[in-house]
Design a protein around this motif. Structure first.
Motif, mmCIF file in Angstrom:
data_model
loop_
_atom_site.group_PDB
_atom_site.id
_atom_site.type_symbol
_atom_site.label_atom_id
_atom_site.label_comp_id
_atom_site.label_asym_id
_atom_site.label_seq_id
_atom_site.Cartn_x
_atom_site.Cartn_y
_atom_site.Cartn_z
ATOM 1 N N GLY A 181 0.798 -1.227 0.000
ATOM 2 C CA GLY A 181 0.000 0.000 0.000
ATOM 3 C C GLY A 181 0.826 1.269 0.000
ATOM 4 N N VAL A 226 -5.106 6.701 3.121
ATOM 5 C CA VAL A 226 -6.430 6.229 3.514
ATOM 6 C C VAL A 226 -6.974 7.155 4.594
ATOM 7 C CG1 VAL A 226 -7.785 4.325 4.437
ATOM 8 C CG2 VAL A 226 -5.769 3.841 3.019
ATOM 9 N N SER A 230 -10.876 -1.508 3.191
ATOM 10 C CA SER A 230 -10.186 -0.265 2.838
ATOM 11 C C SER A 230 -8.699 -0.516 2.616
ATOM 12 C CB SER A 230 -10.377 0.777 3.940
ATOM 13 O OG SER A 230 -11.716 1.219 4.016
ATOM 14 N N ALA A 231 -8.112 -1.332 3.484
ATOM 15 C CA ALA A 231 -6.701 -1.662 3.338
ATOM 16 C C ALA A 231 -6.454 -2.448 2.056
ATOM 17 C CB ALA A 231 -6.227 -2.461 4.546
ATOM 18 N N ALA A 244 -2.270 -3.130 5.236
ATOM 19 C CA ALA A 244 -1.528 -2.268 4.297
ATOM 20 C C ALA A 244 -0.587 -1.351 5.082
ATOM 21 C CB ALA A 244 -2.495 -1.448 3.455
ATOM 22 N N VAL A 302 -0.200 5.288 -0.798
ATOM 23 C CA VAL A 302 -1.663 5.475 -0.805
ATOM 24 C C VAL A 302 -2.096 6.066 0.532
ATOM 25 C CG1 VAL A 302 -3.909 4.349 -0.985
ATOM 26 C CG2 VAL A 302 -2.002 3.584 -2.418
ATOM 27 N N ALA A 354 -2.115 0.880 -4.895
ATOM 28 C CA ALA A 354 -0.664 1.022 -4.934
ATOM 29 C C ALA A 354 -0.066 0.290 -6.130
ATOM 30 C CB ALA A 354 -0.054 0.503 -3.633
ATOM 31 N N LYS A 407 -6.988 8.494 -1.248
ATOM 32 C CA LYS A 407 -7.385 7.633 -2.358
ATOM 33 C C LYS A 407 -8.499 6.684 -1.926
ATOM 34 C CE LYS A 407 -6.484 6.824 -6.673
ATOM 35 N NZ LYS A 407 -6.749 7.891 -7.665
ATOM 36 N N VAL A 408 -8.521 6.381 -0.635
ATOM 37 C CA VAL A 408 -9.568 5.550 -0.039
ATOM 38 C C VAL A 408 -10.084 6.269 1.199
ATOM 39 C CG1 VAL A 408 -10.140 3.299 0.954
ATOM 40 C CG2 VAL A 408 -8.366 3.467 -0.820
ATOM 41 N N ALA A 415 -6.360 -0.122 -0.743
ATOM 42 C CA ALA A 415 -5.089 0.607 -0.773
ATOM 43 C C ALA A 415 -3.997 -0.228 -1.426
ATOM 44 C CB ALA A 415 -4.689 1.002 0.644
ATOM 45 N N ALA A 463 0.642 2.143 3.777
ATOM 46 C CA ALA A 463 -0.290 3.257 3.565
ATOM 47 C C ALA A 463 -0.141 4.293 4.671
ATOM 48 C CB ALA A 463 -1.722 2.738 3.521
#
Length: 465
Positions: free
Chosen positions: A53, A58, A261-262, A118, A56, A269, A151-152, A265, A121
């Motif tokens: 990740g 989050v 969500s992870a 992730a 990225v 990535a 991004k998320v 990500a 992230a």
């Protein structure tokens, strides 16, 4: 004990219940790490050989995140509190820190602490804000997250019932800027709650370590994926809530939402040019089908349990820009990979027909079919010109015919052009551009009617391998 409650000051309900970790704060590294059964399910080493990740962001819209927790140190960015109190960095509950740790926790020391899915992230903490009876601060937080590089967006919260103002607009804004929103379905075994039921949001339910749906996981046609959400160990904030020490144990769709969500990500990535819908497409098509499910999507499981490694490595054409996300808002333009996954009829990989390719309907989050307003202005202009031209030509023919009729002794008092020409358009029981008597397709409803995208477009890609 539990966090599934509404408080006087905080309008959102946290989607994690029963937070307590026996033995903390004196818990050993083995207790914390070994108790994370989801790590074995995901096979973290295998996943991380492809993506962690990195790069990225989050956003976590929640109760604030403790950036000083040893398992999150260095992974938390400056965030936002709509109230101006700075509570995004001064947690009011342990919940937000727990969600952040399941997403991006990196542990500490020699194999100690919580690992997130992730760990590369970055977390952007956004305080969920306060609410009135008619509005909520989360939509404002969504827009702020979009404008600050997320991004998320992870929302492990639901709003009080009836508080829905502003969410549709905020979700549309996120999709237009290629940001994916992931939200928990709810923890009361009822219908999917806001914001997870808003068109364009990836709604998540929870399963236990046997991949059986968690008993309190809310369900309905909006659920798209499930993920581990029972007996989850996560980071906490000492002195807050029911946590003892720096770690907690909990159940809830909060936790499963954090994991999805992870996973998103991780995919972003590796495939940075994908749209949110195309990322969702990868996650959905590679999900593990639940045992005994006769038809997918299932109201409790969605398309199955998320499998990050498969989502990262399987050969999945990008598909349409919206992918399986509900079409409640304008979709972003597709990335460069999109054309490779779309068929000439607008059907993406796995048989998903993008809403914009389906003539006469507009998809919503629950898959309902609504009449499509002809929204392409250029097409309307061309159509209008053609209609006018046809009408002028028809008028000229009628005038010539009337002249001949008069010469032949037309009835006295007959109006010019009588009787009028008959047209199928606009007649009772008929549809424009269709056959007489053709009815619009029935709206999608659970469970009797068919799901969106024409049945189960994911059957081939849903099996565990």
């Amino acid at each position: 004990m539990g966090l599934a409650r509404l408080t006087g000051a905080l309008g959102a309900t946290a989607l994690t219940a029963g937070m307590l970790f026996a033995g903390a704060p004196a818990a050993s590294a083995d207790q914390v790490r070994d108790a994370q059964w989801a790590n074995a399910y995901f096979d973290l080493d295998k996943v991380w050989s492809v993506s962690k990740g990195d790069g990225v962001i989050v956003a976590v819209i929640d109760s604030g995140v403790d950036a000083n927790h040893p398992d999150l140190a260095g992974s938390v960015l400056p965030g936002y509190d709509p109230s101006g109190h700075g509570w995004e960095a001064k947690p009011t509950e342990e919940h937000g820190t727990g969600m952040a740790s399941l997403i991006a926790g990196h542990g500490h020391g020699n194999g100690e602490g919580v690992l997130g899915l992730a760990p590369g992230a970055k977390i952007l903490p956004i305080y969920r804000g306060t609410t009135t009876t008619t509005s909520d601060a989360m939509p404002q937080g969504i827009k702020w997250a979009v404008d600050h590089g997320a991004k998320v967006i992870n929302i492990s919260q639901v709003t009080p019932r009836g508080v829905e103002d502003g969410f549709a607009e905020a979700v549309a804004y996120a999709l237009q800027h290629k940001v994916l929103i992931v939200a928990g379905s709810g923890n009361d075994a009822g219908p999917v709650r806001t914001p997870a039921n808003v068109p364009g949001v990836l709604a998540v339910g929870a399963v236990d370590k046997n991949q059986k749906v968690w008993a309190k996981s809310n369900y309905g046609p909006e659920v798209m994926l499930t993920a581990p959400g029972a007996d989850m160990v996560m980071a906490g904030v000492e002195g807050l809530g029911s946590c003892q020490g720096q770690y907690c144990k909990a159940d809830g769709t909060s936790d499963s939402t954090a994991y999805v969500s992870a996973a998103a990500a991780l995919v972003f990535a590796k495939y940075p040019d994908l749209t949110p819908g195309q990322v969702a497409n990868r996650l959905v098509k590679t999900a593990a089908a639940p045992a005994g499910a006769s038809q997918l999507p299932d109201a409790h499981y969605g398309y199955g349990v998320v499998q990050p490694y498969a989502a990262l490595t399987k050969n999945i054409p990008a598909g349409s820009a919206q992918g399986p996300l509900a079409a409640g808002a304008a979709a972003p333009s597709a990335g460069p990979e999109a054309s490779a996954g779309s068929d000439s009829d607008g059907t993406g990989a796995g048989g998903i027909k993008s809403p914009e390719a389906v003539s006469g309907i507009h998809q919503s989050s629950s898959g309902s079919s609504l009449p499509l307003v002809l929204g392409i202005c250029g097409a309307l202009v061309v159509l209008l010109i053609v209609v006018i031209a046809v009408a002028v030509a028809s008028s000229r023919k009628r005038r010539r015919a009337q002249g001949l009729q008069a010469q032949a002794g037309a009835p006295y008092g007959a109006a010019p052009g009588w009787p009028p020409a008959q047209h199928s358009y606009g007649q009772p029981g008929q549809q424009p551009y269709g056959q007489p008597g053709q009815q619009p397709p029935p709206p999608y409803g659970y469970p009797q009617q068919q799901p969106p995208y024409g049945g189960n477009p994911y059957q081939d890609g849903n099996q565990s391998r």
